[in-house]
Every structure is written in structure tokens, then in C-alpha cells.
Motif scaffolding. Structure first.
Motif, PDB file in Angstrom:
ATOM      1  N   MET A  41       0.832  -1.186   0.000  1.00 43.76           N
ATOM      2  CA  MET A  41       0.000   0.000   0.000  1.00 43.76           C
ATOM      3  C   MET A  41       0.880   1.254   0.000  1.00 43.76           C
ATOM      4  O   MET A  41       2.080   1.205   0.286  1.00 43.76           O
ATOM      5  N   ASN A  42       0.272   2.368  -0.316  1.00 40.53           N
ATOM      6  CA  ASN A  42       1.009   3.628  -0.333  1.00 40.53           C
ATOM      7  C   ASN A  42       1.425   4.056   1.069  1.00 40.53           C
ATOM      8  O   ASN A  42       2.454   4.718   1.246  1.00 40.53           O
ATOM      9  N   TRP A  69      -2.911  -0.020  -5.875  1.00 36.95           N
ATOM     10  CA  TRP A  69      -3.689   0.752  -4.909  1.00 36.95           C
ATOM     11  C   TRP A  69      -3.786   2.208  -5.381  1.00 36.95           C
ATOM     12  O   TRP A  69      -2.811   2.775  -5.854  1.00 36.95           O
ATOM     13  N   THR A  70      -4.960   2.784  -5.243  1.00 35.95           N
ATOM     14  CA  THR A  70      -5.156   4.204  -5.555  1.00 35.95           C
ATOM     15  C   THR A  70      -5.605   4.931  -4.292  1.00 35.95           C
ATOM     16  O   THR A  70      -6.348   4.370  -3.468  1.00 35.95           O
ATOM     17  N   VAL A  71      -5.169   6.151  -4.131  1.00 39.83           N
ATOM     18  CA  VAL A  71      -5.449   6.941  -2.934  1.00 39.83           C
ATOM     19  C   VAL A  71      -6.687   7.805  -3.158  1.00 39.83           C
ATOM     20  O   VAL A  71      -6.832   8.437  -4.208  1.00 39.83           O
ATOM     21  N   HIS A  72      -7.583   7.823  -2.148  1.00 39.67           N
ATOM     22  CA  HIS A  72      -8.822   8.592  -2.232  1.00 39.67           C
ATOM     23  C   HIS A  72      -8.936   9.528  -1.030  1.00 39.67           C
ATOM     24  O   HIS A  72      -7.966   9.750  -0.308  1.00 39.67           O
ATOM     25  N   THR A 123      -8.178   7.102   2.349  1.00 43.20           N
ATOM     26  CA  THR A 123      -8.737   5.813   1.942  1.00 43.20           C
ATOM     27  C   THR A 123      -7.994   5.305   0.711  1.00 43.20           C
ATOM     28  O   THR A 123      -7.729   6.064  -0.220  1.00 43.20           O
ATOM     29  N   GLU A 124      -7.645   4.022   0.731  1.00 43.40           N
ATOM     30  CA  GLU A 124      -6.974   3.405  -0.406  1.00 43.40           C
ATOM     31  C   GLU A 124      -7.817   2.251  -0.934  1.00 43.40           C
ATOM     32  O   GLU A 124      -8.442   1.520  -0.150  1.00 43.40           O
ATOM     33  N   TYR A 145      -7.706  -1.045  -3.695  1.00 42.85           N
ATOM     34  CA  TYR A 145      -6.974  -1.900  -4.622  1.00 42.85           C
ATOM     35  C   TYR A 145      -7.939  -2.457  -5.661  1.00 42.85           C
ATOM     36  O   TYR A 145      -9.026  -2.954  -5.320  1.00 42.85           O
TER      37      TYR A 145
END
Length: 438
Positions: free
Chosen positions: A221-222, A266-269, A256-257, A259
Motif C-alpha cells: 500500500m502507499n 492501490w489508488t489513494v482517495h 482511503t486506499e 486496490y
């Protein structure tokens, strides 16, 4: 020996041989080691001779007996006394020439746990279960039905048992195919099971299919911190997503991440705008994620399509001690928890969210006899989770499991509950061979 006595003796021998012939053969050595059904013991005497005792049932008395008001037993016994036809023998040469498509369609309708055991029969059967043609038929047949998956560690060895609600049987599934790092159960969806844990100092998540014994670790994860996770599956494109919300230690600054298996990243929100979470339990319903919060009071809802959080001001019922969010079908969201200040006045209740009025409406209460059997002490800990309008309660100390059907309004105990350890983790599980981790 008289004619009546000889007839009775012959009938008794015939009934006994018929029952022995139809009795299933149980032998642990004959079962493959991969899946071992855990069955209860005990049986009832159902032989015809055991029911009639020494009553005269000769053919010469049959017509007279039928005229008696209580002649049902005699008629039943007469039916059992008919000649027994031998079982039809299955011709090997015929079944060996069965078309592959027809064979796959038949095999796809066999309960998944039975198929899992058949993998060790021969190389052909093991390869068929991985064949695209079989998986296509398997994906088109109706679901086997809900199951309960329990996961625990015995001497650091992962253990797993699955209870099939349709078959009312426990099955042991080997779980030694997973990596040897510390992990715990997150949940299950669409035939896949998600775990998270620490691989050294790195927080990771992995997804596996217990039936195909396949798994893979998700990318890092980031933000490398332990998070609350939930997995959702999209059956249309056979993909899955894992949503990571706030840090389990209370750090609200983490975004919030999400996948996505289609892009394998994973993208970050958005950061969840909540000051204080009320419960670590999460419910995913109608493409929305719900969490309980104390500040602001109510629910936080995350829209997976837009990636943004919203606040729902639904106040909790008064005197609620511990609440669990449970997702049902068709946008139904339930709140389950104990209510009451004193142990003698406590009860378990179920509410449903009225989305129009933004309020919780009580729909059911656990009967007192079930509540006392599940939780003998007010301080005892329990777990609650649901799937498809089924709500399951498990008690750590009592080692019991109770299921409530919201549609049928029926309470039922889980037979032979296999919650072998106080640290057992339980979730609903749908066995599927076509669920892919890729």
C-alpha cells in the motif's frame, strides 16, 4: 416352525440385509486427506423389525390387518417386505465414453466440497477441475448455498473448517498453502477469502481461493500501516477490490486506499472526515461502505464509484452496548447489538435502516432462551456478521453459533459447531472453483 413364524423370520432377515446394503460406508482411511467431513455421532433404530416387535405380519393376515384403525404400521411393514431388486450396475465402458461437455455439466452440479475430494482420484479429474470448459459450466449452475468458514491457528499452523448450511456438515480444508507470516482473516466474497497481516515490518494483504489452493499477495500500500480492510467482488468481469479505511490504531490522517485487481495497484482517495469511530465493524451494501461513528454521530458512507465519504445522521438506539453493521440484500442495512444497562435486563435486537426517514427501525429480537444460551454473562464477547439476509452470532466463550434468517424469521443453532479455539475467526463463505485470484 410355523408358517407365520417362518415368514416373520424371513422378513426380519430381508429388512436387515436391505438396511446394511443401503447404509453408507464411513471410513476415515478411505477419505482423501484434503477434505475430511466432520460428522456427528448417534443413530436411531429405523429397522422395520425394531418397530413392529413380535407382531404377526404374515401375508395371510394382511387383509385383516388393513381393516383395523391402527393398521398403518402393518401396511408399512408389508411394503418393506417386498422383494429387493439389486442395484443397477454402472457400466465402465459406457461412462468412459461419456462426452466431455456432458461430463463437465454433470460434475459442475456436484457440491464443491465433494469435487474437491475427487481431485485425488486421478490426473484426469484433477486437470478437469482446472479446465476452462468445466469452469464455464460451474459458473452457470446455481450457487451451492451459504457456508461458514472458521479460521484459526494451532501451534502456528493455519487451520480451516467450513460448515455447509445446505448439507449441514463440517469439512476440513488444508490451509498450509499460505505463506508463513502473521495474518488474520479479513472476510470473504464471491468464493475468495482475504487475509491481512505483517510480513516482517510490512503490512500486507493476500487473497486466496481455498478450493483451488491458489493465492497471491497484493502489492504494498502507499501508506505502510495496519488498516481496516474489506473485500468486494464483481462477478460480471470477475474482478475484486479491497478497500482500506482508517488506521486500526486511531490515526485519522490516513486517506482511503482502494486496490483494483484489474489494474493491480492501490489508488489513494479522500480521507474519511470522522473524528471518532464507534466500531471497527464494516458493512458493504449496494456499492456503499458503512461505518459507525461517534463524532459526527451516526454513519459514515463511502461511495465506491465516486471515492467520497458522506455523513448519515442516523442516531443509534438508546442503551445500545455494542453494535454491528450487517449488510443484507437489496440495499438492506441492519444494526445488531445488545441493549440494556443490567445483565438481567439485556437483550439482543435487530434494526433496519430506513433510508427515507434516516432512522433505525426495530425488526426482531432474539428470544431469551437463545440469548441466555449464547451469552451467559453480560461481559461475554460475541461476533456478528451476515450475508444475504442471514445473520450469524458466535460466542467466544461458549463456542456456539446461532443463525437468524431475516426473511423466514427463524432462529437455528449451528449443528456440531466447530469453533475449536477462542481465537477462531469466522465469516460467511461461498465455495466456487471459478473464483480467480488474478
Amino acid at each position: 416352525m410355523t408358517m407365520d413364524a417362518a415368514a416373520e423370520s424371513s422378513e426380519s432377515r430381508l429388512s436387515s440385509s436391505q438396511l446394511n446394503k443401503n447404509k453408507p460406508f464411513h471410513n476415515d482411511e478411505s477419505c482423501p486427506k484434503e477434505v475430511l467431513p466432520v460428522r456427528g455421532c448417534g443413530s436411531r433404530n429405523t429397522s422395520p423389525s425394531g418397530r413392529i416387535g413380535s407382531r404377526n405380519t404374515s401375508p395371510s393376515r394382511q387383509k385383516v390387518v388393513k381393516t383395523k384403525p391402527r393398521g398403518l404400521d402393518e401396511e408399512t411393514v408389508a411394503t418393506f417386505g417386498k422383494a429387493v431388486h439389486p442395484d443397477v450396475q454402472m457400466e465402465d465402458n459406457i461412462w468412459a465414453m461419456l462426452p466431455e461437455d456432458l461430463f463437465n455439466e454433470i460434475l459442475a452440479r456436484v457440491p464443491p466440497f465433494m469435487i474437491f475430494r475427487l481431485r485425488s482420484v486421478c490426473k484426469r479429474w484433477n486437470s478437469i477441475l482446472q479446465d476452462n470448459s468445466f469452469l464455464k459450466f460451474h459458473s452457470e449452475v446455481p450457487s451451492h448455498g451459504p457456508c461458514l468458514l472458521t479460521f484459526w491457528k494451532n501451534s502456528q499452523t493455519p487451520q480451516c473448517s467450513v460448515f455447509s448450511l445446505p448439507l449441514k456438515t463440517w469439512y476440513r480444508i488444508p490451509f498450509n498453502f499460505l505463506p508463513p507470516w502473521a495474518f488474520w482473516l479479513v472476510g470473504s466474497a464471491g468464493g475468495l477469502v482475504c487475509f491481512s497481516g505483517l510480513d516482517g515490518l510490512i503490512f500486507r494483504a493476500l487473497v486466496c481461493n481455498p478450493l483451488t489452493q491458489t493465492w497471491r499477495t497484493l502489492p504494498s500500500m502507499n501508506y505502510n500501516q495496519q488498516r481496516q480492510l474489506i473485500m468486494v467482488v464483481d462477478r460480471t468481469d470477475k474482478s475484486f477490490k479491497v478497500i482500506a479505511t482508517s488506521d486500526i490504531y486511531g490515526d485519522k490522517s490516513l486517506p482511503t486506499e482502494v486496490y483494483d485487481s484489474k489494474i493491480d495497484k492501490w489508488t489513494v482517495h479522500q480521507i474519511m472526515p470522522a473524528v471518532n469511530l464507534c466500531s471497527s465493524k464494516i458493512a458493504y451494501c449496494d456499492s456503499r461502505l458503512y461505518l459507525e461513528t461517534l463524532s459526527p454521530l451516526g454513519l459514515m458512507m463511502y461511495r465506491l464509484d465516486s471515492g467520497y465519504w458522506e455523513h448519515i445522521p442516523a442516531k443509534f438506539p438508546r442503551s445500545l452496548l455494542d453494535g454491528y453493521l450487517v449488510a443484507g440484500t437489496q440495499k438492506r442495512l441492519f444494526l445488531v447489538g445488545r441493549i440494556g444497562l443490567y445483565s438481567t435486563l439485556q437483550s439482543m435486537r435487530i434494526w433496519e435502516l430506513d433510508h427515507a426517514k434516516i432512522m433505525w427501525v426495530e425488526i426482531s429480537r432474539m428470544p431469551p432462551k437463545y440469548f441466555r444460551a449464547l451469552l451467559r454473562l453480560s461481559a461475554e464477547r460475541f461476533e456478528c456478521f451476515g450475508q444475504d439476509n442471514l445473520i450469524c452470532f458466535t460466542s467466544w466463550n461458549q463456542g456456539k453459533g446461532l443463525i437468524y434468517d431475516v426473511e423466514k424469521k427463524v432462529w437455528s443453532w449451528i449443528a456440531g459447531c466447530a469453533l475449536q479455539s477462542y481465537n477462531s475467526q469466522v465469516c460467511f463463505y461461498e465455495p466456487r472453483f471459478d473464483a480467480s485470484v488474478r
